[in-house]
Structure formats: structure tokens, C-alpha cells
Design a protein around this motif. Structure first.
Motif, PDB file in Angstrom:
ATOM      1  N   TYR A   1       0.830  -1.217   0.000  1.00 17.88           N
ATOM      2  CA  TYR A   1       0.000   0.000   0.000  1.00 17.88           C
ATOM      3  C   TYR A   1       0.858   1.257   0.000  1.00 17.88           C
ATOM      4  O   TYR A   1       2.064   1.202   0.240  1.00 17.88           O
TER       5      TYR A   1
ATOM      6  N   ASP B   1      -2.258   6.764   1.599  1.00 24.01           N
ATOM      7  CA  ASP B   1      -3.630   6.261   1.470  1.00 24.01           C
ATOM      8  C   ASP B   1      -4.207   5.843   2.825  1.00 24.01           C
ATOM      9  O   ASP B   1      -5.345   5.416   2.909  1.00 24.01           O
ATOM     10  N   ILE B   2      -3.376   5.935   3.872  1.00 21.65           N
ATOM     11  CA  ILE B   2      -3.806   5.452   5.188  1.00 21.65           C
ATOM     12  C   ILE B   2      -3.855   6.644   6.158  1.00 21.65           C
ATOM     13  O   ILE B   2      -2.886   6.908   6.887  1.00 21.65           O
TER      14      ILE B   2
ATOM     15  N   GLU C   1      -5.123   7.034   8.913  1.00 16.70           N
ATOM     16  CA  GLU C   1      -4.949   6.636  10.320  1.00 16.70           C
ATOM     17  C   GLU C   1      -3.496   6.810  10.766  1.00 16.70           C
ATOM     18  O   GLU C   1      -3.226   7.080  11.934  1.00 16.70           O
TER      19      GLU C   1
ATOM     20  N   ALA D   1      -4.716  -0.735   0.420  1.00 16.94           N
ATOM     21  CA  ALA D   1      -5.139   0.288   1.380  1.00 16.94           C
ATOM     22  C   ALA D   1      -6.295  -0.235   2.233  1.00 16.94           C
ATOM     23  O   ALA D   1      -6.332   0.007   3.448  1.00 16.94           O
ATOM     24  N   GLU D   2      -7.205  -0.973   1.626  1.00 10.80           N
ATOM     25  CA  GLU D   2      -8.341  -1.507   2.403  1.00 10.80           C
ATOM     26  C   GLU D   2      -7.844  -2.442   3.502  1.00 10.80           C
ATOM     27  O   GLU D   2      -8.255  -2.338   4.652  1.00 10.80           O
TER      28      GLU D   2
ATOM     29  N   ARG E   1      -5.828  -0.415   6.105  1.00  4.47           N
ATOM     30  CA  ARG E   1      -6.667   0.479   6.915  1.00  4.47           C
ATOM     31  C   ARG E   1      -7.504  -0.287   7.920  1.00  4.47           C
ATOM     32  O   ARG E   1      -7.778   0.202   9.015  1.00  4.47           O
TER      33      ARG E   1
ATOM     34  N   SER F   1      -7.028   1.082  11.493  1.00  2.00           N
ATOM     35  CA  SER F   1      -8.111   1.803  12.164  1.00  2.00           C
ATOM     36  C   SER F   1      -8.445   1.146  13.506  1.00  2.00           C
ATOM     37  O   SER F   1      -8.825   1.834  14.451  1.00  2.00           O
TER      38      SER F   1
END
Ligand code: AMP
Length: 329
Positions: free
Chosen positions: A78, A82-83, A85, A306-307, A310, A314
Motif C-alpha cells: 500500500y 492512502d492510510i 490513520e 489500502a483496504e 486500513r 483503524s
């Protein structure tokens, strides 16, 4: 299964040193651990890249890693920015990082010596961002080169400090990932100890065959052995280290025998070395070009990466916020 996090610089092409010293190990490691590889584009802002370059640099590095065999279906790959957090945890962790300790890090002292006109705050808190990259995924292991030892030490310090202040066990204390077998150091062809970008002696995976030939044929040698089984000087040993990496054992043995019997012709050795490097890099170079022009594949890859990243990040951030005392009304 242990979780491993490794950051990737977002600038420059990859050279043979990067491949044999790091990426080759990563390709194996991704099947043995829960791996997170991220491209550190926020980190690159400390050097003020031109806006036109920022995205293309990330794209280039991403394509090169994928071309080497990092598999987005196996590892999580990633882009750091894009993160979001990471940015928030970085803010929180900065509150428990002390200016004195940050000023004392070798990398900071090194950078202010080299760039006295750009001593920005991001540079000072660089180790905090690095620590957060690791801690937010609750990594147990980090593959680090010798030059990165201190950064891992800082990550361990910040993790312990947070856990102590709040009397919790939020962050595992990360350790260095020990690669099985010896770590190879790829030398330069200028008689120097190490191939590197800043050393200007790199053979890049993306180099055209002609360029590789030119670089290898220019390699520093000596006037040749005069005694049987003579000890090799560093410059010749370097050629053999490279040959070891890209050629068959038979080829290496053949030239070693020629050296030991004082019959070696360095021109032949270099020709073979260039040919074998080209054979090794050509398929990778083709894959880099293919991947770099496949925007759909790249888009999907970073989206899925990224999903996954994250989801994990998160959770950690939510826990950290709660521990610190944030509550919703
Ligand atoms: P760099 O982008 O130059 O910091 O390199 C990234 C990583 O590649 C390092 O942490 C090392 O693991 C590896 N590496 C770089 N240069 C070499 C080299 N000449 N020999 C072996 N490994 C290297």
C-alpha cells in the motif's frame, strides 16, 4: 503468524543491491509471514519533491516491486498516504517523543549536516512517523539493514513508552527480522564496498542491456594474478560476488579456476558477467514496463492494499484514542 512491516523509499530506481540485499528476501518472506509493504511517500516530503514527480515516483517504485515478485494477493502492499490513520497516530505519538532524543538520532544529525538549509520539523520527527508505520500494524518484526538499526530502536522505545504511560499492552515491541542465511552485500563496480544510489555506481533493474554492458566493461580491475591461488583484491572479489548472484555455479567455478591458475582474462569475465546480468534483469525490466502501463492493475492493487492496511490500522488507532481518553458525546 508474525506480522512484518517494511517501508519502501518512494524515490529512485531499484538496483541489484536492493534486489539481492532486500527484495529477494521479501519475496520469500511474504509466504512465511503476514507482510505489510508500504511506499513511504509522506517520508519523501522532507526533501520537497516537485509535485509533478510525487505520484510518478510512487508508481515507478510500486511497479518495480511488483515486477520483482511482491504479490498483492499474498502480501499487503500500500501507499502510506492512502492510510489517514497513520497521520492521526503520528500526531498522537509526537506528544510523547522528546525533541532532545530526536535531535540525537544519527539520521537527523546526518541530514542536517548534508542539508543545512532544510532542517524542517518533519525531518526531526521522521523516526516518529517511522515508528507509527510499524506500530499501527502491530508488527512483531521489521526487516532492517544495518543503517536502520537506530530507527527500529526508536520504534521500540516509543512503543514501550506508550504502553508504560497508560499501563497497557497496546503495541507489541517490534524486533529485527532475521533472514535465514547470510545477508549478501552487493558491491559496486568501482572497486568500492557497496552498490548504492547515492554512490552513483548502481546497475539498475531498469537499465537497458547496452547500459549494463557499458557499466560492467568499465568495472575496475587490476593487472591480473601473478601467482597461483593468489588472494583476490577487493575489486576482483567484487566481480565474483556479482557473478555469484547472477550466474550459474559452473560459470563462477570456471572463472575462479582461471583466476587461480593465472589464466584469467578480465575482458572475458566482464563479458560473461554483463551477459548474465542482462539475462537476469531483462524479464524484470519487461515486467516493469508492462505493470507501469497497466493503470487498472495498479489502481486495483493499491486499493486492495489500502483496504487491508486500513482495516488493521483503524483498529489500532481506535484503541489508542480510547486509551488516551477520547470519547464521543
Ligand atoms: P536504499 O533504498 O538504498 O536505502 O536500500 C534499501 C534496502 O536495500 C537496504 O535497506 C538494504 O536492505 C538493501 N540494499 C541497498 N543496497 C544494497 C547493497 N549494495 N547490498 C545489499 N543490500 C542492499
Amino acid at each position: 503468524m508474525e506480522t512484518v512491516v517494511s517501508g519502501i523509499r518512494s524515490t529512485g530506481h531499484l538496483h541489484l543491491g536492493n534486489y539481492f540485499g532486500a527484495i529477494k528476501n521479501f519475496v520469500k518472506m511474504q509466504h512465511e509471514s503476514n507482510c505489510y509493504f508500504f511506499i513511504a511517500d509522506w517520508h519523501s516530503l522532507t526533501t520537497h519533491p516537485h509535485p509533478d514527480d510525487l505520484h510518478n515516483n510512487v508508481k515507478k517504485v510500486l511497479s518495480e516491486y511488483l515486477a520483482c515478485g511482491i504479490d498483492p494477493d499474498v502480501a499487503t502492499i500500500y501507499v502510506q498516504s492512502d492510510i489517514p490513520e497513520i497521520a492521526e497516530l503520528y500526531l498522537l505519538m509526537n506528544m510523547n517523543a522528546y525533541v532532545g532524543e530526536l535531535e540525537r538520532t544519527t539520521s537527523f544529525k546526518d541530514k542536517i549536516r548534508k542539508h543545512p538549509d532544510n532542517i524542517n520539523a518533519g525531518l526531526l520527527s521522521y523516526p516518529v512517523l517511522m515508528a507509527v508505520d510499524i506500530l499501527i500494524q502491530k508488527a512483531n518484526k521489521v526487516p532492517v539493514g544495518k543503517d536502520q538499526d537506530q530507527n527500529l530502536e526508536m520504534a521500540r522505545k516509543f512503543a514501550k513508552r506508550f504502553n508504560n504511560i497508560y499501563d497497557v499492552n497496546l503495541f507489541p515491541i517490534p524486533e529485527a527480522y532475521g533472514f535465514k542465511g547470510e545477508m549478501v552485500k552487493i558491491p559496486g563496480l568501482d572497486g568500492s564496498g557497496k552498490m548504492g544510489k547515492s554512490e552513483g555506481n548502481g546497475i539498475y533493474l531498469f537499465d537497458e542491456p547496452k547500459e549494463i554492458q557499458k557499466k560492467v566493461m568499465r568495472a575496475v580491475t587490476d593487472s591480473g594474478p601473478t601467482q597461483m591461488n593468489q588472494k583476490m583484491p577487493e575489486s576482483i572479489n567484487n566481480l565474483f560476488t556479482l557473478l555469484d548472484a547472477v550466474s550459474t555455479p559452473d560459470t563462477v567455478e570456471y572463472f575462479k579456476e582461471k583466476y587461480n591458475s593465472c589464466e584469467i582474462r578480465y575482458g572475458d569475465l566482464k563479458k560473461q558477467l554483463a551477459e548474465d546480468i542482462i539475462n537476469f534483469t531483462t524479464p524484470i525490466r519487461k515486467r516493469i514496463i508492462e505493470i507501469n502501463s497497466n493503470d487498472e492493475f495498479l489502481r486495483r492493487t493499491v486499493k486492495i492494499g489500502a483496504e487491508k492496511a486500513r482495516e488493521n490500522a483503524s483498529k489500532t488507532l481506535k484503541e489508542a484514542r480510547k486509551i488516551i481518553g477520547f470519547k464521543s458525546f
